[in-house]
Design an enzyme around this catalytic site. Structure first.
Site, mmCIF file in Angstrom:
data_model
loop_
_atom_site.group_PDB
_atom_site.id
_atom_site.type_symbol
_atom_site.label_atom_id
_atom_site.label_comp_id
_atom_site.label_asym_id
_atom_site.label_seq_id
_atom_site.Cartn_x
_atom_site.Cartn_y
_atom_site.Cartn_z
ATOM 1 N N GLU A 104 21.570 7.957 5.240
ATOM 2 C CA GLU A 104 20.518 6.858 4.358
ATOM 3 C C GLU A 104 19.227 7.726 4.061
ATOM 4 O O GLU A 104 18.344 7.343 3.268
ATOM 5 C CB GLU A 104 20.457 5.387 4.811
ATOM 6 C CG GLU A 104 19.760 5.317 6.148
ATOM 7 C CD GLU A 104 20.804 5.201 7.152
ATOM 8 O OE1 GLU A 104 20.591 4.746 8.197
ATOM 9 O OE2 GLU A 104 21.713 5.870 7.078
ATOM 10 N N LEU A 136 4.061 1.700 -1.103
ATOM 11 C CA LEU A 136 4.651 2.035 -2.421
ATOM 12 C C LEU A 136 3.537 2.295 -3.480
ATOM 13 O O LEU A 136 3.810 3.145 -4.359
ATOM 14 C CB LEU A 136 5.168 0.476 -2.878
ATOM 15 C CG LEU A 136 6.657 0.319 -2.201
ATOM 16 C CD1 LEU A 136 7.035 -1.124 -2.464
ATOM 17 C CD2 LEU A 136 7.578 1.079 -2.670
ATOM 18 N N HIS A 190 22.829 9.450 10.115
ATOM 19 C CA HIS A 190 22.177 8.141 9.125
ATOM 20 C C HIS A 190 21.839 8.863 7.880
ATOM 21 O O HIS A 190 20.816 9.367 7.572
ATOM 22 C CB HIS A 190 20.708 7.939 9.829
ATOM 23 C CG HIS A 190 20.911 7.012 10.943
ATOM 24 N ND1 HIS A 190 20.931 5.675 10.757
ATOM 25 C CD2 HIS A 190 21.051 7.269 12.337
ATOM 26 C CE1 HIS A 190 21.097 5.031 12.006
ATOM 27 N NE2 HIS A 190 21.075 5.984 13.047
ATOM 28 N N GLU A 211 28.086 1.406 26.129
ATOM 29 C CA GLU A 211 26.872 0.775 25.853
ATOM 30 C C GLU A 211 27.142 -0.846 25.994
ATOM 31 O O GLU A 211 26.130 -1.336 26.360
ATOM 32 C CB GLU A 211 26.480 1.250 24.427
ATOM 33 C CG GLU A 211 25.070 0.319 24.058
ATOM 34 C CD GLU A 211 24.750 0.704 22.405
ATOM 35 O OE1 GLU A 211 23.570 0.346 22.229
ATOM 36 O OE2 GLU A 211 25.431 1.517 21.753
ATOM 37 N N CYS A 222 26.396 5.587 12.074
ATOM 38 C CA CYS A 222 25.998 5.691 13.546
ATOM 39 C C CYS A 222 26.798 4.795 14.542
ATOM 40 O O CYS A 222 28.067 5.122 14.556
ATOM 41 C CB CYS A 222 24.463 5.355 13.609
ATOM 42 S SG CYS A 222 23.854 5.868 15.058
ATOM 43 N N PRO A 262 -11.695 -13.211 -3.124
ATOM 44 C CA PRO A 262 -11.080 -12.589 -1.940
ATOM 45 C C PRO A 262 -11.254 -10.906 -1.877
ATOM 46 O O PRO A 262 -11.499 -10.250 -0.993
ATOM 47 C CB PRO A 262 -9.595 -12.865 -1.735
ATOM 48 C CG PRO A 262 -9.504 -14.267 -2.356
ATOM 49 C CD PRO A 262 -10.487 -14.005 -3.656
ATOM 50 N N THR A 263 -10.926 -10.550 -3.181
ATOM 51 C CA THR A 263 -11.179 -9.071 -3.384
ATOM 52 C C THR A 263 -12.881 -8.579 -3.279
ATOM 53 O O THR A 263 -12.867 -7.629 -2.551
ATOM 54 C CB THR A 263 -10.624 -8.612 -4.585
ATOM 55 O OG1 THR A 263 -9.182 -8.850 -4.731
ATOM 56 C CG2 THR A 263 -10.960 -7.163 -5.365
ATOM 57 N N GLN A 264 -13.587 -9.414 -3.788
ATOM 58 C CA GLN A 264 -15.070 -9.119 -3.610
ATOM 59 C C GLN A 264 -15.354 -9.099 -2.066
ATOM 60 O O GLN A 264 -16.168 -8.254 -1.527
ATOM 61 C CB GLN A 264 -15.917 -10.238 -4.332
ATOM 62 C CG GLN A 264 -15.904 -10.335 -5.702
ATOM 63 C CD GLN A 264 -16.672 -11.360 -6.402
ATOM 64 O OE1 GLN A 264 -17.501 -11.433 -6.223
ATOM 65 N NE2 GLN A 264 -15.869 -12.157 -7.532
ATOM 66 N N GLU A 287 -8.016 -2.978 15.249
ATOM 67 C CA GLU A 287 -7.047 -1.753 15.397
ATOM 68 C C GLU A 287 -7.666 -0.707 14.429
ATOM 69 O O GLU A 287 -7.361 0.502 14.666
ATOM 70 C CB GLU A 287 -5.799 -2.048 15.391
ATOM 71 C CG GLU A 287 -5.416 -3.071 16.537
ATOM 72 C CD GLU A 287 -5.357 -4.526 16.173
ATOM 73 O OE1 GLU A 287 -4.932 -5.478 16.673
ATOM 74 O OE2 GLU A 287 -5.835 -4.736 14.912
ATOM 75 N N LYS A 338 0.666 -1.298 0.184
ATOM 76 C CA LYS A 338 -0.024 -0.004 -0.112
ATOM 77 C C LYS A 338 0.899 1.245 0.111
ATOM 78 O O LYS A 338 0.493 2.232 -0.730
ATOM 79 C CB LYS A 338 -0.951 -0.053 1.228
ATOM 80 C CG LYS A 338 -2.006 -0.932 1.434
ATOM 81 C CD LYS A 338 -2.967 -0.930 2.506
ATOM 82 C CE LYS A 338 -2.203 -0.574 3.857
ATOM 83 N NZ LYS A 338 -1.295 -1.817 4.305
#
Length: 559
Positions: A532, A31, A530, A421, A398, A207-209, A166, A29
């Site tokens: 990216e 994309l 970060h 850490e 990072c 299934p779509t129906q 939900e 969804k």
């Protein structure tokens, strides 16, 4: 020229598009929504996007990567769903914290308002109070941006699947939005699976129906259906689905699996989804300007070279945990007309020299991404050692920077060098907890939303490799961390190892970039940030582009 409106010309309503999903999750969804957004931008419209997440977490910041995948950080420091990364990359625009709405955020706001007496003693209920808060957040996306521009279209993806308990408040809120702003200003797209049964050789529409029937039962009539399948859906089947689901035939779109996610806008264009939506919503438009995207697709489908890039991580069993890293590597490959094959390397496999040689022997470049916790850390440090000794181009992100610094410190005679850490009582803590993070690390403050988050500036050393890659010495990158290089060890590491601290915060306190002199290593660069998150498919990030260029140069030298 864009037809976007400003606050001085606000006669036309912002149009709202909702994207829902049915049958199964992970249909794409996000994309689909992002690809539609890219198409509308190519037609001269101003588009922004939003993800409505039904989970009860306030944000994904404290969620296990195996549970949720990557946490995408926005410029303003919000920890959000990975789909926002797709939105930013496809739309080529920065989004804000408002672009990710969760059930946790909504309930927190409503309960806090009730505690302040904001509901004047009324009984607080899911309808209308929760749905009103969701609606307010949806409609707020149509407000003017920092430049005073009002978006033409807001695309809101509703997470989860129709029928999930939900999701019900979000779907009800979306239904009410359509009622409030007018049906002519609202458009619903439903993504559904059309499975292929190999035993019978058939595509099944039932299934779509059923999924559409479920959606209609809560008062939402989809305007368009995007049919997800592993192959093209024939026209006859699309006509049948249109009839059974009461959707215009022009609104039934086939979106089969594709080799690259960046071909999806072209698929939707050939299926005329954008023209159908524009006609329904009476939007101004121009012919699609494919100039930049067609060049991208040419680079995607016609690479001239190929390299293998290894990602050394802890969560490699779920590649979505490093989604933006992967897309940044691919974008850098596209910039150099190079196919980048990704090899997933479990950091624990690199702990010994023999293990590192086996795991890393066939790669042309390495990326060590971010992460948390002590598990697998020695393997990441050993991967740095292997890359340094074998002159393999390496980019650390990072935690990757911290591994590079620890490895250099051990070279410099600090044999017990590590991070607080991993060992709070470390004798040589070359990486330490940031002062403002002490309370969170010690358990005296919340962990969620308290890291050093969002965009921060950095100053690069003149003449350094990173300055050369960026082309400037003042840069800004997004961050997500609690630990930093311990300044007490900077001089010793810098004097006794080839590591150069090539970028810091403007006040010089925080180490933001490190690198090795090019006489020692062709490309060993790391950043506390970060980068990216700021990569785009049509505009590769300089650090990732530099990594790919170094790998290509090494391949030529070896040949």
């Amino acid at each position: 020229m864009s037809t976007s409106r400003t606050t001085t010309n606000n006669k036309r309503h912002t149009k709202h598009v909702f994207v829902t999903g049915g049958v199964v999750s992970s249909l794409g969804k996000g994309l689909t929504a992002a690809s539609l957004g890219q198409l509308l931008i190519a037609r001269g419209l101003n588009v922004t996007m939003q993800k409505l997440d039904p989970y009860l977490n306030v944000d994904p910041g404290t969620m296990n990567p195996f549970e949720h995948g990557e946490v995408f950080v926005t410029e303003d420091g919000a920890e959000t769903d990975l789909d926002l990364g797709h939105y930013e990359r496809f739309l080529n625009r920065n989004l804000t914290a408002n672009a990710n709405v969760t059930t946790g955020k909504v309930y927190s706001t409503v309960i806090a308002r009730e505690r302040r007496g904001g509901y004047l003693g009324r009984t607080v209920q899911v309808i209308p109070h929760i749905t009103d808060e969701i609606k307010a957040r949806i409609l707020a996306m149509g407000d003017p941006d920092e430049h005073g521009v009002v978006p033409d279209v807001v695309i809101s993806e509703v997470g989860g699947t129709v029928g999930d308990i939900e999701s019900q408040p979000f779907l009800e809120a979306a239904r009410q939005v359509r009622q409030e702003i007018g049906r002519e200003n609202c458009f619903f797209i439903h993504c559904s699976l059309v499975p292929y049964l190999a035993t019978s050789g058939e595509l099944k529409t039932k299934p779509t129906q059923h999924s559409v029937a479920e959606l209609r039962s809560i008062g939402i009539l989809p305007d368009a259906l995007v049919l997800r399948c592993d192959r093209e859906v024939p026209e006859a089947l699309k006509t049948k689905i249109a009839l059974m689901c009461d959707v215009d035939t022009d609104g039934v779109v086939s979106c089969p699996d594709s080799e690259s996610i960046y071909t999806i806008p072209e698929t939707l264009y050939h299926e005329h989804l954008d023209t159908f939506l524009i006609r329904r919503l009476d939007l101004p438009f121009r012919d699609v300007d494919w100039t930049g995207w067609r060049d991208l697709l040419d680079r995607v489908h016609h690479p001239e070279r190929e390299i293998t890039v290894g990602i050394v991580g802890k969560y490699v069993d779920l590649p979505d945990a490093y989604l933006s890293v992967v897309e940044a590597i691919r974008a850098a490959g596209y910039a150099h007309r190079t196919r980048t094959r990704i090899t997933w390397i479990t950091s624990d496999d690199c702990t010994t020299p023999a293990g590192a040689a086996t795991a890393l022997g066939g790669v042309d470049a390495l990326v060590i991404p971010g992460g948390f916790g002590a598990r697998g850390i020695e393997g990441k440090i050993a991967a740095v050692t292997y890359a340094r000794e074998h002159r393999i181009p390496l980019l650390g992100l990072c935690l990757g920077l911290q591994c590079v610094v620890i490895e250099a410190a051990r070279q410099a005679g600090l044999e017990q060098a590590t991070s607080t850490e991993f060992d709070p009582g470390a004798a040589q803590p070359v990486i330490s907890t940031m002062a403002e993070q002490q309370a969170a690390v010690s358990g005296q403050a919340d962990l969620g939303g308290t890291m050093r988050l969002g965009s921060y500036p950095a100053t690069l050393e003149q003449g350094s490799l990173v300055a050369q890659l960026y082309g400037i010495t003042e840069v800004s990158e997004r961050h997500r961390h609690r630990y930093e290089v311990n300044n007490a060890y900077r001089t010793q590491i810098g004097q006794r190892s080839p590591l150069i601290f090539s970028g810091t915060s403007p006040d010089g306190h925080l180490v933001e970039f490190v690198e090795y002199d090019r006489a020692v290593h062709p490309f060993l660069v790391a950043t506390q940030a970060h980068p990216e998150y700021k990569s785009r498919p049509t505009q590769a990030h300089p650090l990732f582009s530099g990594l790919v260029a170094a790998a290509l140069a090494a391949a030529v030298t070896d040949a």
